[in-house]
Write a protein that holds these residues in place. Structure first.
Motif, short mmCIF file in Angstrom:
data_model
loop_
_atom_site.label_atom_id
_atom_site.label_comp_id
_atom_site.label_asym_id
_atom_site.label_seq_id
_atom_site.Cartn_x
_atom_site.Cartn_y
_atom_site.Cartn_z
N GLY A 464 0.82 -1.21 0.00
CA GLY A 464 0.00 0.00 0.00
C GLY A 464 0.85 1.25 0.00
N LEU A 465 1.94 1.24 0.77
CA LEU A 465 2.87 2.37 0.78
C LEU A 465 3.48 2.59 -0.60
N ALA A 466 3.86 1.49 -1.26
CA ALA A 466 4.45 1.59 -2.59
C ALA A 466 3.45 2.18 -3.58
N LEU A 467 2.20 1.75 -3.50
CA LEU A 467 1.16 2.27 -4.40
C LEU A 467 0.97 3.76 -4.20
N ALA A 468 0.84 4.21 -2.95
CA ALA A 468 0.62 5.63 -2.67
C ALA A 468 1.79 6.48 -3.16
N SER A 469 3.01 6.00 -2.93
CA SER A 469 4.20 6.75 -3.34
C SER A 469 4.28 6.89 -4.86
N LEU A 470 3.95 5.80 -5.55
CA LEU A 470 4.04 5.84 -7.01
C LEU A 470 2.94 6.68 -7.64
N LEU A 471 1.76 6.68 -7.03
CA LEU A 471 0.69 7.55 -7.53
C LEU A 471 1.08 9.02 -7.39
N LEU A 472 1.70 9.35 -6.25
CA LEU A 472 2.16 10.72 -6.05
C LEU A 472 3.26 11.08 -7.04
N ALA A 473 4.20 10.16 -7.24
CA ALA A 473 5.30 10.40 -8.18
C ALA A 473 4.77 10.59 -9.60
N GLY A 474 3.82 9.75 -10.00
CA GLY A 474 3.24 9.88 -11.33
C GLY A 474 2.51 11.19 -11.52
N GLY A 475 1.80 11.64 -10.48
CA GLY A 475 1.12 12.93 -10.56
C GLY A 475 2.08 14.09 -10.72
N LEU A 476 3.20 14.05 -10.00
CA LEU A 476 4.21 15.10 -10.12
C LEU A 476 4.82 15.13 -11.52
N MET A 477 5.03 13.95 -12.10
CA MET A 477 5.58 13.92 -13.46
C MET A 477 4.57 14.42 -14.48
N MET A 478 3.27 14.23 -14.22
CA MET A 478 2.27 14.83 -15.11
C MET A 478 2.36 16.35 -15.09
N LEU A 479 2.53 16.93 -13.91
CA LEU A 479 2.70 18.38 -13.80
C LEU A 479 3.96 18.83 -14.53
N CYS A 480 5.03 18.02 -14.40
CA CYS A 480 6.28 18.34 -15.08
C CYS A 480 6.10 18.33 -16.60
N ALA A 481 5.35 17.35 -17.10
CA ALA A 481 5.10 17.27 -18.54
C ALA A 481 4.29 18.47 -19.03
N LEU A 482 3.30 18.87 -18.25
CA LEU A 482 2.50 20.03 -18.62
C LEU A 482 3.34 21.31 -18.60
N LYS A 483 4.20 21.44 -17.59
CA LYS A 483 5.08 22.62 -17.51
C LYS A 483 6.05 22.65 -18.68
N ASP A 484 6.59 21.50 -19.04
CA ASP A 484 7.51 21.43 -20.17
C ASP A 484 6.80 21.78 -21.47
N ALA A 485 5.55 21.32 -21.63
CA ALA A 485 4.79 21.66 -22.83
C ALA A 485 4.52 23.15 -22.91
N ALA A 486 4.22 23.77 -21.75
CA ALA A 486 3.98 25.22 -21.73
C ALA A 486 5.27 25.97 -22.09
N ASN A 487 6.39 25.52 -21.59
CA ASN A 487 7.67 26.16 -21.91
C ASN A 487 7.98 26.04 -23.40
N THR A 488 7.64 24.88 -23.97
CA THR A 488 7.90 24.67 -25.40
C THR A 488 7.06 25.60 -26.26
N ARG A 489 5.80 25.80 -25.87
CA ARG A 489 4.95 26.72 -26.63
C ARG A 489 5.44 28.16 -26.51
N THR A 490 5.96 28.52 -25.32
CA THR A 490 6.45 29.87 -25.11
C THR A 490 7.74 30.12 -25.86
N ASP A 491 8.65 29.13 -25.81
CA ASP A 491 9.95 29.26 -26.47
C ASP A 491 10.19 28.02 -27.31
N PRO A 492 9.72 28.00 -28.56
CA PRO A 492 9.84 26.81 -29.41
C PRO A 492 11.27 26.42 -29.70
N HIS A 493 12.24 27.30 -29.49
CA HIS A 493 13.64 26.99 -29.74
C HIS A 493 14.31 26.43 -28.53
#
Length: 493
Positions: A464-493
């Protein structure tokens, strides 16, 4: 006004343009900024046609084989912590929470020393890092064979061995980044297949030696195995680039001085800087001054994506390390301990398939490794939670293979995702600090797992601890992917 004139003599590089530069003390900064802009333009212009012959070819094939063998040994020895955990429980008679510190410290210091290794790599390169790491590993394993107490084992096996492993591992990742550009993802995946094969073959080797010679002598055998990493590390010859007009040799393992000179003849350079490709700039970073490392660290620490991926990696390592340390003990509690070694074959096959698939998939620009890493974290949590259903040999084999698959995919993605987010030239710095954050997770993961089992008598809480930790980690990486996509749109180079 101050005038600097450089005469063109016979020792100058062919076709090198010299010029007279008028530099006013008050205008020095503007002149330097102009040179930086010219260098960036030169990087873009030359990156397509000024490539080292040992990148993606030539000696790179020897490097690929060497890194495969290095991953096989280094990660294989790291995975034996679970085997020795069972031996320490029986030999010293301590509880699981206390005994698990040996494996916890091993996994933690394997990662925590990342920033130290990053500095070492900047100063002395991956070849020396792997050599020193191999010698430290050998010393740690050999001394551990003669330790009279578990507490001393915490230091010799959990800290000394782990520090050597980190030097080797960081050197491996940096070497692949240095020798491969176009095929970096594939090379990383293929070489990391050695991790999957080492996981079950080195474990089988260790189990055999323990059964025939005892756990102390098995550590001596493993010490001899770790010394071979010094041989493979010695094959990592530095790529010599013309980082400056200093008369340094330009030849790599299979490149000649004349070939490098011929490549330069078609390009003009100023007296203050040599225009070079992005690959050349990265290769030169291994001999940069400490200020370069400090400046890179400052820029990385101000990036939101760095903190998101770092915390995500912390929780990912916390979950997987807490399970791997007790994995054999868990199978024994289900009456499946005698099948554990065979199960590792399925784990290793799954690991290999996960690594290869991630490497080949991400050669296409259609797949974003940041999103892939987030998805893999969610899948890993699901697979670990399904272990509550392990009560038979087939279920153990099936879930063991799936665990190996998602675990292998994770390890490839954490190596290639930072390149997508921060670029090749900052990989050494970013990866070192990522390992540090992962080390924090490894440090607390196993003791928490051991305490849960000691108090509840069940392994379900650990899952159960492993599941909770990985769900949190996956959620943080989703935010990271969205932030990276926003940066790419702002600065395509």
């Amino acid at each position: 006004m101050m005038e600097i004139e450089v005469a063109d003599d016979g020792d100058s590089l062919p076709n090198t343009t010299t010029k007279c530069v008028n530099i006013a003390p008050s205008g020095r900064r503007e002149h330097q900024q102009q040179e930086v802009e010219e260098t960036k333009q030169g990087d873009q212009q030359l990156s397509a046609d000024f490539t080292h012959p040992d990148m993606d070819g030539g000696w790179a094939f020897a490097i690929l084989l060497s890194m495969f063998c290095s991953f096989f040994i280094n990660s294989g020895l790291l995975s034996t912590a679970g085997v020795y955990h069972v031996q320490m429980l029986e030999y010293f008679g301590k509880d699981r929470s206390h005994t698990s510190w040996m494996g916890s410290l091993l996994n933690a210091f394997f990662l925590l020393t990342g920033p130290v290794c990053s500095y070492f790599l900047h100063r002395w390169g991956p070849q020396n890092a792997m050599r020193i790491g191999s010698i430290v590993m050998t010393a740690g394993l050999y001394v551990s064979a003669f330790t009279p107490s578990l507490e001393i084992m915490f230091f010799t096996y959990g800290i000394i061995l782990a520090c050597g492993m980190n030097f080797v591992y960081t050197g491996q990742i940096s070497t692949l980044n240095l020798y491969f550009h176009k095929y970096q993802n594939v090379a990383t995946a293929v070489s990391m297949v050695g991790i999957g094969m080492g996981t079950f073959l080195v474990n089988m080797w260790t189990e055999f030696n323990i059964a025939n010679y005892g756990w102390r002598n098995s550590l001596i055998w493993n010490a001899g195995l770790s010394l071979q990493l010094c041989v493979f590390g010695s094959l990592v010859y530095p790529l010599h680039w013309p980082c400056a007009i200093s008369g340094a040799p330009e030849d790599g393992p299979s490149a000649s001085r004349s070939a490098s000179s011929h490549a330069l003849q078609s390009h003009s350079t100023s007296i203050s800087t040599m225009k070079m490709s992005a690959e050349a700039s990265y290769a030169c970073s291994f001999i940069s001054l400490p200020e370069t490392l400090i400046e890179s660290t400052r820029k990385v620490f101000t990036d939101v994506c760095f903190w998101l991926i770092s915390v995500a990696f912390l929780f990912a390592v916390l979950s997987t390390s807490s399970v791997l340390i007790i994995y054999k003990d868990f199978m024994k509690s289900r009456g499946l301990g005698e099948h554990y070694t065979l199960m590792l074959i399925g784990f290793g096959i799954g690991d290999v398939s996960g690594r290869l698939s991630m490497g080949f998939i991400h050669t296409s620009s259609m797949f974003n490794p940041v999103w892939s890493y987030s998805t893999t974290l969610f899948l890993t949590g699901l697979v670990l939670m399904c272990h509550v259903l392990v009560w038979s040999v087939p279920s153990m084999y099936i879930l063991g293979a799936f665990f190996g698959m998602v675990y292998g995919a994770q390890n490839v993605l954490i190596a290639i995702t930072p390149v997508k987010l921060f670029g090749k030239e900052r990989l050494v710095v970013v990866f070192g600090y990522l390992l540090f954050f992962g080390g924090i997770g490894a440090l607390v993961g196993a003791p928490i797992a051991g305490a849960i089992v000691d108090r509840s008598g069940s392994y379900d809480g650990v899952l159960g601890l492993a599941l909770a930790s990985l769900l949190l980690a996956g959620g943080l990486m989703m935010l990271c992917a969205l932030k990276d996509a926003a940066n790419t749109r702002t600065d395509p180079h």
